[in-house]
Design a protein around this motif. Structure first.
Motif, PDB file in Angstrom:
ATOM      1  N   UNK A   1      64.114  50.152  22.226  1.00 22.79           N
ATOM      2  CA  UNK A   1      64.121  48.735  21.859  1.00 22.79           C
ATOM      3  C   UNK A   1      65.544  48.253  21.597  1.00 22.79           C
ATOM      4  N   UNK A   2      66.388  49.127  21.035  1.00 15.56           N
ATOM      5  CA  UNK A   2      67.759  48.749  20.722  1.00 15.56           C
ATOM      6  C   UNK A   2      67.877  48.254  19.300  1.00 15.56           C
ATOM      7  N   UNK A   3      69.049  47.747  18.973  1.00 14.04           N
ATOM      8  CA  UNK A   3      69.326  47.269  17.618  1.00 14.04           C
ATOM      9  C   UNK A   3      70.016  45.913  17.704  1.00 14.04           C
ATOM     10  N   UNK A   4      69.351  44.890  17.221  1.00 13.18           N
ATOM     11  CA  UNK A   4      69.886  43.522  17.202  1.00 13.18           C
ATOM     12  C   UNK A   4      70.463  43.118  18.558  1.00 13.18           C
ATOM     13  N   UNK A   5      69.732  43.422  19.603  1.00 14.49           N
ATOM     14  CA  UNK A   5      70.130  43.033  20.955  1.00 14.49           C
ATOM     15  C   UNK A   5      71.109  43.972  21.641  1.00 14.49           C
ATOM     16  N   UNK A   6      71.466  45.062  21.005  1.00 11.87           N
ATOM     17  CA  UNK A   6      72.403  46.025  21.578  1.00 11.87           C
ATOM     18  C   UNK A   6      71.661  47.278  22.011  1.00 11.87           C
ATOM     19  N   UNK A   7      72.032  47.843  23.167  1.00  9.01           N
ATOM     20  CA  UNK A   7      71.446  49.127  23.559  1.00  9.01           C
ATOM     21  C   UNK A   7      71.771  50.186  22.514  1.00  9.01           C
ATOM     22  N   UNK A   8      70.827  51.083  22.281  1.00  6.51           N
ATOM     23  CA  UNK A   8      70.971  52.153  21.296  1.00  6.51           C
ATOM     24  C   UNK A   8      71.365  53.425  22.035  1.00  6.51           C
ATOM     25  N   UNK A   9      72.510  53.995  21.687  1.00  8.86           N
ATOM     26  CA  UNK A   9      72.974  55.250  22.262  1.00  8.86           C
ATOM     27  C   UNK A   9      73.143  56.261  21.136  1.00  8.86           C
ATOM     28  N   UNK A  10      72.854  57.516  21.431  1.00  5.28           N
ATOM     29  CA  UNK A  10      72.855  58.577  20.423  1.00  5.28           C
ATOM     30  C   UNK A  10      73.746  59.715  20.926  1.00  5.28           C
ATOM     31  N   UNK A  11      74.916  59.888  20.318  1.00 11.57           N
ATOM     32  CA  UNK A  11      75.889  60.878  20.784  1.00 11.57           C
ATOM     33  C   UNK A  11      75.747  62.179  19.989  1.00 11.57           C
ATOM     34  N   UNK A  12      75.921  63.284  20.677  1.00  8.19           N
ATOM     35  CA  UNK A  12      75.806  64.599  20.037  1.00  8.19           C
ATOM     36  C   UNK A  12      77.055  64.875  19.204  1.00  8.19           C
ATOM     37  N   UNK A  13      76.880  65.037  17.901  1.00 11.28           N
ATOM     38  CA  UNK A  13      78.014  65.289  17.004  1.00 11.28           C
ATOM     39  C   UNK A  13      78.213  66.773  16.726  1.00 11.28           C
ATOM     40  N   UNK A  14      77.325  67.616  17.205  1.00  6.40           N
ATOM     41  CA  UNK A  14      77.328  69.068  17.012  1.00  6.40           C
ATOM     42  C   UNK A  14      77.087  69.392  15.545  1.00  6.40           C
ATOM     43  N   UNK A  15      78.034  69.952  14.828  1.00  5.96           N
ATOM     44  CA  UNK A  15      77.823  70.311  13.433  1.00  5.96           C
ATOM     45  C   UNK A  15      77.276  71.707  13.225  1.00  5.96           C
TER      46      UNK A  15
END
Length: 177
Positions: free
Chosen positions: A119-133
């Motif tokens: 759905x996205x967030x406030x009209x922006x595409x939602x992307x999820x980057x791998x931060x590792x950790x």
């Protein structure tokens, strides 16, 4: 005029592809960027990914040659998954100084299209980057994810010319420039 079943499939594909980038040209956009870590991946405590391109598992140091794994929203129609951005699409995040590549899915269950990744967030595409950790620990990875979460610029189909701070995001100090 009655639609034949094959036309209904085409309509579903078009409807499921809100954010699909069809042009190979570089372009800037604002996205809602979040992070996912080794600790909160699915399955938990793993680096498993759904659509490998460069890496066999979530990884990357953020250079053009070794971009970081990026997860994007998707929809399931007629038993098939349709990604919001095609597998292999590259991005550059100026605030992180990192390149990333679509290799994973964000959102799960039977109707991921109803979740925030698609759905996205406030009209922006939602992307999820791998931060590792994986080496830094769960809490450090969680803190890093909180630090990078927000609406920020991204370049789709970037050229090789951008400045890079290489290394895994969490283990590299989770720097935002």
């Amino acid at each position: 005029m009655l639609l034949k079943p094959r036309n209904l499939t085409l309509i579903a594909v078009i409807a499921a592809s809100i954010y699909v980038i069809v042009s190979p040209k570089e372009r800037q956009m604002n996205v809602f960027l979040t992070g996912y870590s080794y600790w909160d991946n699915t399955p938990r405590a793993s680096a498993a990914i759904a659509r490998p391109v460069i890496h066999a598992q979530a990884a990357g140091i953020g250079t053009f040659e070794d971009p970081i794994t990026l997860a994007v929203g998707h929809s399931i129609y007629f038993g098939r998954s349709f990604m919001d951005f095609p597998t292999g699409t590259r991005f550059y995040f100026p605030l992180l100084r990192k390149y990333a590549i679509v290799e994973d899915l964000c959102g799960d269950g039977r109707t991921p299209q109803n979740g925030p990744c698609h759905i996205g967030y406030e009209g922006h595409p939602w992307l999820d980057i791998y931060v590792d950790g994986s080496e830094a620990g769960n809490q450090t990875a969680n803190d890093c994810m909180a630090d990078i979460t927000g609406v920020q610029p991204a370049i789709v189909n970037p050229k090789r010319r951008y400045r890079v701070h290489s290394g895994p995001i969490t283990e590299g100090g989770c720097q935002v420039f």
